[in-house]
Scaffold this active site. Structure first.
Site, PDB file in Angstrom:
ATOM      1  N   ARG A 255       2.926  -4.782  12.325  1.00 29.83           N
ATOM      2  CA  ARG A 255       2.393  -5.155  13.640  1.00 29.83           C
ATOM      3  C   ARG A 255       3.083  -6.437  14.090  1.00 29.83           C
ATOM      4  NH1 ARG A 255       0.991  -0.726  13.987  1.00 29.83           N
ATOM      5  NH2 ARG A 255      -1.082   0.166  14.278  1.00 29.83           N
TER       6      ARG A 255
ATOM      7  N   GLY B  73       8.383   3.778  13.985  1.00 28.14           N
ATOM      8  CA  GLY B  73       8.118   4.041  12.555  1.00 28.14           C
ATOM      9  C   GLY B  73       7.683   5.467  12.267  1.00 28.14           C
TER      10      GLY B  73
ATOM     11  N   THR C  97       7.741  -3.895  10.219  1.00 26.69           N
ATOM     12  CA  THR C  97       7.483  -2.564  10.798  1.00 26.69           C
ATOM     13  C   THR C  97       5.977  -2.326  10.887  1.00 26.69           C
ATOM     14  OG1 THR C  97       7.612  -1.583   8.593  1.00 26.69           O
ATOM     15  CG2 THR C  97       9.619  -1.495   9.926  1.00 26.69           C
TER      16      THR C  97
ATOM     17  N   GLU D 112       4.281  -6.812  22.494  1.00 22.36           N
ATOM     18  CA  GLU D 112       4.827  -5.457  22.478  1.00 22.36           C
ATOM     19  C   GLU D 112       4.349  -4.708  23.719  1.00 22.36           C
ATOM     20  OE1 GLU D 112       4.959  -3.737  18.525  1.00 22.36           O
ATOM     21  OE2 GLU D 112       4.571  -1.780  19.422  1.00 22.36           O
TER      22      GLU D 112
ATOM     23  N   ILE E 118       2.747   2.664   2.486  1.00 26.15           N
ATOM     24  CA  ILE E 118       4.061   2.547   3.138  1.00 26.15           C
ATOM     25  C   ILE E 118       4.953   1.599   2.337  1.00 26.15           C
ATOM     26  CG2 ILE E 118       5.275   1.916   5.270  1.00 26.15           C
ATOM     27  CD1 ILE E 118       2.688   2.656   6.807  1.00 26.15           C
TER      28      ILE E 118
ATOM     29  N   GLY F 203       0.869  -1.185   0.000  1.00 25.54           N
ATOM     30  CA  GLY F 203       0.000   0.000   0.000  1.00 25.54           C
ATOM     31  C   GLY F 203       0.897   1.223   0.000  1.00 25.54           C
TER      32      GLY F 203
ATOM     33  N   HIS G 218       9.164   0.430  18.118  1.00 25.75           N
ATOM     34  CA  HIS G 218       7.996   0.953  17.392  1.00 25.75           C
ATOM     35  C   HIS G 218       8.120   2.462  17.147  1.00 25.75           C
ATOM     36  CE1 HIS G 218       3.461   0.066  16.595  1.00 25.75           C
ATOM     37  NE2 HIS G 218       3.909   1.013  15.798  1.00 25.75           N
TER      38      HIS G 218
ATOM     39  N   ARG H 109      -3.991  -8.288  -1.347  1.00 22.75           N
ATOM     40  CA  ARG H 109      -5.341  -8.764  -1.676  1.00 22.75           C
ATOM     41  C   ARG H 109      -5.736  -8.295  -3.078  1.00 22.75           C
ATOM     42  NH1 ARG H 109      -9.387  -7.785   3.202  1.00 22.75           N
ATOM     43  NH2 ARG H 109      -8.201  -5.870   3.435  1.00 22.75           N
TER      44      ARG H 109
HETATM   45  C1  8YV Z   1       1.936   4.843  16.061  1.00 22.45           C
HETATM   46  C2  8YV Z   1       1.445   3.149  14.161  1.00 22.45           C
HETATM   47  O1  8YV Z   1       3.163   5.181  16.624  1.00 22.45           O
HETATM   48  O2  8YV Z   1       0.179   4.566  12.790  1.00 22.45           O
HETATM   49  C3  8YV Z   1       0.336   3.433  13.222  1.00 22.45           C
HETATM   50  O3  8YV Z   1      -0.430   2.496  12.902  1.00 22.45           O
HETATM   51  O4  8YV Z   1       1.714   2.025  14.448  1.00 22.45           O
HETATM   52  C4  8YV Z   1       2.283   4.251  14.731  1.00 22.45           C
HETATM   53  O5  8YV Z   1       2.324   5.321  13.861  1.00 22.45           O
HETATM   54  C5  8YV Z   1       1.208   4.045  17.076  1.00 22.45           C
HETATM   55  O6  8YV Z   1       0.101   3.419  16.593  1.00 22.45           O
HETATM   56  C6  8YV Z   1       0.803   4.949  18.233  1.00 22.45           C
HETATM   57  O7  8YV Z   1      -0.445   5.582  18.022  1.00 22.45           O
END
Ligand code: 8YV
Length: 325
Positions: A237, A287, A235, A266, A156, A154, A285, A177
């Site tokens: 889940r 990202g 990166t 996590e 990212i 997608g 985490h 998908r």
């Molecule tokens: C967040 C993330 O740091 O956007 C997402 O789905 O995993 C990260 O950007 C995290 O979810 C905290 O809200």
């Protein structure tokens, strides 16, 4: 409208809410117990929800019938029961695009760190073992012309593929998908079956939205089929991989290494044996943890709440189907 923001976010988002005339409640301390969080949710009309610690499931919606909308401070919405939200006509906002570059940067960083054994080499330096020059020691692998497999191409995944192609002339294969026509056109990305993705990737990077049925999809049987030089990057889940199976595959050198910005569970336990391995790089985490991405997320989340307060559709909506019925 009263808005509960469960953790401090960049000022830009809070100022937007206040300028729009909304009443904003931010608790004094931001490590809320489940009960504290629930009681604040009960007192407000909307939540600007930061982090994935709290689940928005049937029990939550039963307990907090006043909640009219939830603006997530994330692109991922795996902690929300979307079916339940739809049934209750609750639009859920998320924050796409603004974090795609930052998150893919971390995937790219992990890919290179693992390929060139950065953690292992850093540990050597820290422990005073710089050592003599040895032509056969601490060798990494080059990524030029290798195959990057993207699971979930997608926004990212596209950014990751673009960087890998520009920097290392990597071939892009992907499994989704649906076909990603833009990636096929612009990056010459090739759609492959899941099995082909596993078997052909030199680097396998996960960028999909997590769904419960994908829990631990990447397990021993998958690591078994990967190339011995393969690098596994997650990166997205932590729930996507079985961490014990990943440990075994890495410890037995069935694959080259792994770069994880998300772990299962996590946060990772301090004594998780995977942290002892020299072919692993783990980040906590981060990202979306750039000034630019976090400001963007605050802006999008505020835009969602403000739109709702004006009776408009959420401009960044995770469940647009909510408006169909
Ligand atoms: C967040 C993330 O740091 O956007 C997402 O789905 O995993 C990260 O950007 C995290 O979810 C905290 O809200």
């Amino acid at each position: 409208m009263k808005v509960f923001v469960n953790k401090r976010i960049p000022e830009i988002g809070i100022n937007m809410l206040k300028d729009a005339g909304l009443e904003v409640f931010i608790p004094e301390h931001d490590t809320l117990s489940h009960d504290e969080w629930l009681s604040y949710c009960k007192e407000n009309d909307a939540i600007l929800s930061v982090g994935g610690a709290f689940k928005y499931d049937q029990d939550f919606f039963n307990e907090c019938p006043n909640i009219k909308t939830i603006a997530l401070y994330s692109v991922g919405f795996d902690h929300v029961d979307i079916k339940e939200a739809n049934q209750r006509h609750i639009p859920i906002g998320n924050t796409p695009d603004v974090l795609s570059k930052a998150t893919s940067d971390v995937a790219f960083l992990l890919m290179q760190s693992v390929a060139r054994r950065a953690s292992f080499n850093f540990e050597k330096v820290k422990s005073g073992n710089w050592g003599d020059f040895d032509p056969l020691h601490a060798l990494g692998q080059e990524l030029y012309g290798k195959t990057l497999g993207i699971f979930g191409l997608g926004r990212i995944g596209f950014e990751m593929a673009k960087k890998a192609q520009k920097a290392f002339d990597m071939n892009i294969i992907y499994h989704n998908r649906h076909h990603n026509e833009e990636a096929e056109r612009e990056l010459n990305a090739k759609y492959v079956s899941f099995d082909e993705l596993i078997e052909q990737s030199d680097v396998l990077s996960i960028h999909a939205n997590f769904r419960p049925e994908q829990k631990e999809l990447f397990n021993a049987s998958i690591f078994e089929k990967m190339k011995p030089n393969a690098i596994f990057i997650n990166t997205a889940r932590g729930g996507f991989h079985n961490q014990k199976d990943l440990y075994d595959a890495l410890a037995e050198h069935k694959i080259w290494g792994a770069g994880l910005d998300v772990t299962n569970p996590e946060p990772i336990f301090k004594d998780d044996p995977i942290l002892e391995l020299s072919n692993v790089c783990v980040l906590p985490h981060i990202g979306s943890a750039t000034i630019e991405a976090r400001d963007g997320m605050a802006r999008l989340a505020a835009e969602n709440i403000i739109a709702y307060s004006k009776g408009d559709k959420l401009p960044h909506c995770a469940n647009p189907e909510v408006y169909n019925n």
